[in-house]
Design a protein around this motif. Structure first.
Motif, PDB file in Angstrom:
ATOM      1  N   LEU A   1       3.759  -9.568  11.436  1.00 15.09           N
ATOM      2  CA  LEU A   1       2.970  -9.047  10.327  1.00 15.09           C
ATOM      3  C   LEU A   1       2.694  -7.551  10.511  1.00 15.09           C
ATOM      4  CD1 LEU A   1       1.615 -10.246   7.791  1.00 15.09           C
ATOM      5  CD2 LEU A   1      -0.485 -10.410   9.086  1.00 15.09           C
ATOM      6  N   LEU A   2       2.417  -7.167  11.753  1.00 15.72           N
ATOM      7  CA  LEU A   2       2.151  -5.753  12.030  1.00 15.72           C
ATOM      8  C   LEU A   2       3.381  -4.907  11.708  1.00 15.72           C
ATOM      9  CD1 LEU A   2       0.262  -5.813  15.441  1.00 15.72           C
ATOM     10  CD2 LEU A   2      -0.615  -5.082  13.234  1.00 15.72           C
TER      11      LEU A   2
ATOM     12  N   ALA B   1       2.284  -9.769  -0.377  1.00 14.29           N
ATOM     13  CA  ALA B   1       3.228  -9.581  -1.486  1.00 14.29           C
ATOM     14  C   ALA B   1       2.485  -9.526  -2.818  1.00 14.29           C
ATOM     15  CB  ALA B   1       4.245 -10.721  -1.501  1.00 14.29           C
ATOM     16  N   ARG B   2       1.538 -10.423  -3.004  1.00 12.44           N
ATOM     17  CA  ARG B   2       0.765 -10.470  -4.244  1.00 12.44           C
ATOM     18  C   ARG B   2       0.037  -9.149  -4.465  1.00 12.44           C
ATOM     19  NH1 ARG B   2      -2.551 -14.207  -7.573  1.00 12.44           N
ATOM     20  NH2 ARG B   2      -4.660 -13.376  -7.740  1.00 12.44           N
ATOM     21  N   ASN B   3      -0.457  -8.589  -3.379  1.00 10.11           N
ATOM     22  CA  ASN B   3      -1.223  -7.355  -3.488  1.00 10.11           C
ATOM     23  C   ASN B   3      -0.357  -6.126  -3.712  1.00 10.11           C
ATOM     24  OD1 ASN B   3      -4.300  -7.203  -2.965  1.00 10.11           O
ATOM     25  ND2 ASN B   3      -3.595  -8.954  -1.782  1.00 10.11           N
ATOM     26  N   LEU B   4       0.830  -6.120  -3.117  1.00 15.42           N
ATOM     27  CA  LEU B   4       1.620  -4.889  -3.146  1.00 15.42           C
ATOM     28  C   LEU B   4       2.616  -4.821  -4.297  1.00 15.42           C
ATOM     29  CD1 LEU B   4       2.200  -4.112   0.631  1.00 15.42           C
ATOM     30  CD2 LEU B   4       0.322  -3.466  -0.856  1.00 15.42           C
ATOM     31  N   VAL B   5       2.808  -5.919  -5.011  1.00 14.14           N
ATOM     32  CA  VAL B   5       3.831  -5.966  -6.053  1.00 14.14           C
ATOM     33  C   VAL B   5       3.592  -4.933  -7.162  1.00 14.14           C
ATOM     34  CG1 VAL B   5       2.707  -7.785  -7.410  1.00 14.14           C
ATOM     35  CG2 VAL B   5       5.183  -7.530  -7.511  1.00 14.14           C
ATOM     36  N   THR B   6       2.338  -4.570  -7.392  1.00 18.04           N
ATOM     37  CA  THR B   6       2.057  -3.598  -8.459  1.00 18.04           C
ATOM     38  C   THR B   6       2.142  -2.158  -7.960  1.00 18.04           C
ATOM     39  OG1 THR B   6      -0.291  -3.875  -7.998  1.00 18.04           O
ATOM     40  CG2 THR B   6       0.603  -5.121  -9.852  1.00 18.04           C
ATOM     41  N   GLY B   7       2.588  -1.959  -6.717  1.00 18.35           N
ATOM     42  CA  GLY B   7       2.747  -0.598  -6.197  1.00 18.35           C
ATOM     43  C   GLY B   7       1.440   0.166  -6.071  1.00 18.35           C
ATOM     44  N   PRO B   8       0.442  -0.423  -5.401  1.00 18.69           N
ATOM     45  CA  PRO B   8      -0.845   0.264  -5.243  1.00 18.69           C
ATOM     46  C   PRO B   8      -0.703   1.479  -4.338  1.00 18.69           C
ATOM     47  CG  PRO B   8      -0.773  -1.624  -3.792  1.00 18.69           C
ATOM     48  CD  PRO B   8       0.484  -1.676  -4.609  1.00 18.69           C
TER      49      PRO B   8
ATOM     50  N   ARG C   1      10.883  -9.430   0.694  1.00 17.20           N
ATOM     51  CA  ARG C   1      10.392  -8.330   1.531  1.00 17.20           C
ATOM     52  C   ARG C   1       9.387  -8.795   2.578  1.00 17.20           C
ATOM     53  NH1 ARG C   1       9.295  -2.727  -1.534  1.00 17.20           N
ATOM     54  NH2 ARG C   1      10.170  -3.276  -3.542  1.00 17.20           N
ATOM     55  N   VAL C   2       8.599  -9.823   2.244  1.00 18.06           N
ATOM     56  CA  VAL C   2       7.653 -10.337   3.236  1.00 18.06           C
ATOM     57  C   VAL C   2       8.235 -11.550   3.969  1.00 18.06           C
ATOM     58  CG1 VAL C   2       5.621  -9.426   2.039  1.00 18.06           C
ATOM     59  CG2 VAL C   2       6.359 -11.767   1.577  1.00 18.06           C
ATOM     60  N   GLU C   3       9.564 -11.695   3.871  1.00 12.75           N
ATOM     61  CA  GLU C   3      10.296 -12.704   4.641  1.00 12.75           C
ATOM     62  C   GLU C   3       9.918 -14.129   4.279  1.00 12.75           C
ATOM     63  OE1 GLU C   3      10.007 -11.606   8.786  1.00 12.75           O
ATOM     64  OE2 GLU C   3      10.083  -9.488   8.263  1.00 12.75           O
TER      65      GLU C   3
END
Lengths: 256, 228
Positions: free
Chosen positions: A188-189, A161-168, A135-137
């Protein structure tokens, strides 16, 4: 519907020097708020106070938790706050090194956060890590490489990716495109905009780059000397600034 | 659908000795369902300023603006965001997009923001791009590399991709060839037929005569200079 985050008169001083003073706002689900101001305006101090990295001297930060409704984050116990930061919140640092473990593989960096919230099955963790890297290419054949072998732009995408993987539900970002080439910034934007829309994320983005907030933020707060001098819809604040400082800020941007 | 009353606008330039510029006073207009109203007046009369205030882009100094039931002049940012997402469309003269995003995504974005399924949103975007004669080879490219006329058509497609009940159009037919101009005028006529309220600036007198039901001369709202 409750506001996701209610910030009330958050104040932090460093001795005699004001970090941020009397900052209040409500952030609603799905909203992206930009905070702009020059170096020393207090925007990073504010972000640190909101995201639980620093205790403000005064004020309240009330978060609408999934299971118990609105709670004052500053009054939570340390384990409660840590759990919140691992599950519902995400923090994207300006420097990817601050948000990544440089000695662990890319897949491990993403998987680690899943394990912190209880995932145990190796195959599942790896599959989700690979999915998020996609997803983050970041190509699947880079999953076992350490972040130190990545370019700056890739490291930043890995951090996301590390931050969003837990579905915050709430993401704090400190200069997320700072230090990147403009072509990498654009990618990135676009990525961030897509993720915000698809996941219904709310975000607070601190930056000094007005072009970034114009493209990413629904609302904007302008800070100077620790105080909010102006706030409103992003395009309204940028196109019809009311405060002298905002007028100066907007008119100082080089046109390309 | 659009109601404006006693609207005034004053700019205060804090970094230029606090200069006060009065640009509008006592502006008033109404646009009903299925109606298209043109703003007229000389360059500098305040047509764009008035449009921007109705869109919530400029703050009103005084007066009332109501769009599809929302008090734009007094609303919270999140109410304006919701209004723009669901009910108030806007075609500006310039396309402002994230670089590197493909044209079809740019056009589909208003639908995606409303939660429309991706396939359906892209399908509708493609149909509009086709109708506006943007070659299929360009759909996967970023419009930042397009010609002025192509960018404008992408902008128009983006404005018409969702059936907004209220539309603001700033020079929608400028710099278009006759064929594309015809397409845009038909889009406006179709929007009127489905009941959209449209407010526009059209320098093209023929286009104005064809799609607009009434004209409002913004020059009547220009305050006497120096009187303030």
């Amino acid at each position: 519907m409750n506001a996701l985050l209610q910030v009330r008169k958050v104040t932090k001083s460093y001795g005699d020097r004001v970090g941020c003073a009397d900052v209040s706002f409500d952030l609603w689900p799905g909203e992206v708020m930009g905070v702009v101001g020059e170096s020393g305006s207090g925007k990073s101090t504010l972000l640190a106070c909101l995201s639980g990295q620093m205790a403000p001297d005064r004020g309240a930060v009330i978060y609408d938790t999934r299971d118990r409704g609105p709670m004052d984050v500053l009054a939570m116990s340390e384990p409660e706050r840590r759990m919140l930061m691992r599950t519902d919140w995400a923090l994207v640092h300006q420097t990817p090194r601050d948000g990544l473990r440089m000695g662990v593989s890319a897949g491990g960096n993403v998987g680690e956060r899943l394990m912190a919230v209880g995932a145990r099955h190796y195959g599942d963790i790896r599959a989700r890590a690979v999915d998020w890297l996609g997803r983050v290419e970041i190509a699947a054949d880079r999953v076992d490489d350490p972040p130190s072998a990545f370019s700056g732009g890739m490291q930043q995408r890995l951090q996301i990716a590390r931050n969003l993987v837990t579905g915050p539900r709430l993401v704090f970002m400190d200069e997320p495109t700072g230090g990147l080439d403009v072509s990498v910034q654009a990618r990135l934007l676009d990525l961030l905009r897509g993720l915000v829309r698809e996941m219904g994320l709310s975000a607070v983005i601190v930056t000094h780059d007005l072009a970034v907030v114009r493209l990413l933020a629904d609302r904007l707060m302008v800070m100077k000397d620790g105080r909010v001098v102006e706030a409103g819809l992003t395009d309204q604040v940028l196109d019809d600034p009311q405060h002298g400082y905002t007028q100066l800020l907007v008119s100082s941007v080089l046109q390309v | 659908m659009i109601e404006v009353e006693g609207l005034g606008k004053r700019f205060v330039l804090h970094n230029q000795g606090g200069a006060v510029i009065e640009v509008m006073a006592g502006a008033h207009l109404r646009v009903g369902r299925g109606e298209c109203v043109a703003l007229t007046g000389a360059s500098g009369a305040g047509k764009s300023t008035l449009m921007r205030m109705i869109h919530g882009n400029y703050r009103a100094t005084e007066g009332r603006i109501e769009v599809a039931g929302v008090d734009v002049a007094g609303a919270e940012p999140r109410e304006i965001i919701k209004l723009r997402r669901e009910r108030l469309g806007h075609v500006s003269q310039f396309l402002r997009v994230v670089p590197r995003v493909p044209a079809r995504e740019v056009v589909a974005e208003p639908l995606l923001a409303l939660g429309v399924a991706r396939d359906q949103a892209l399908g509708r975007a493609e149909a509009l791009l086709k109708r506006l004669n943007i070659p299929e080879a360009l759909w996967d490219l970023s419009p930042t590399t397009f010609s002025g006329g192509e960018q404008q058509r992408v902008n128009i497609a983006r404005g018409f991709v969702h059936d907004f009940p209220v539309l603001l159009l700033d020079e929608p037919t400028a710099s278009l060839d006759p064929g594309n101009r015809e397409v845009v005028l038909s889009l406006i006529e179709e929007a009127k037929a489905r009941g959209a309220a449209i407010l526009g600036i059209f320098h093209d007198a023929e286009a104005r005569a064809r799609v607009c039901d009434r004209e409002v001369d913004v020059g009547a709202f220009t305050p006497a200079r120096g009187a303030a």
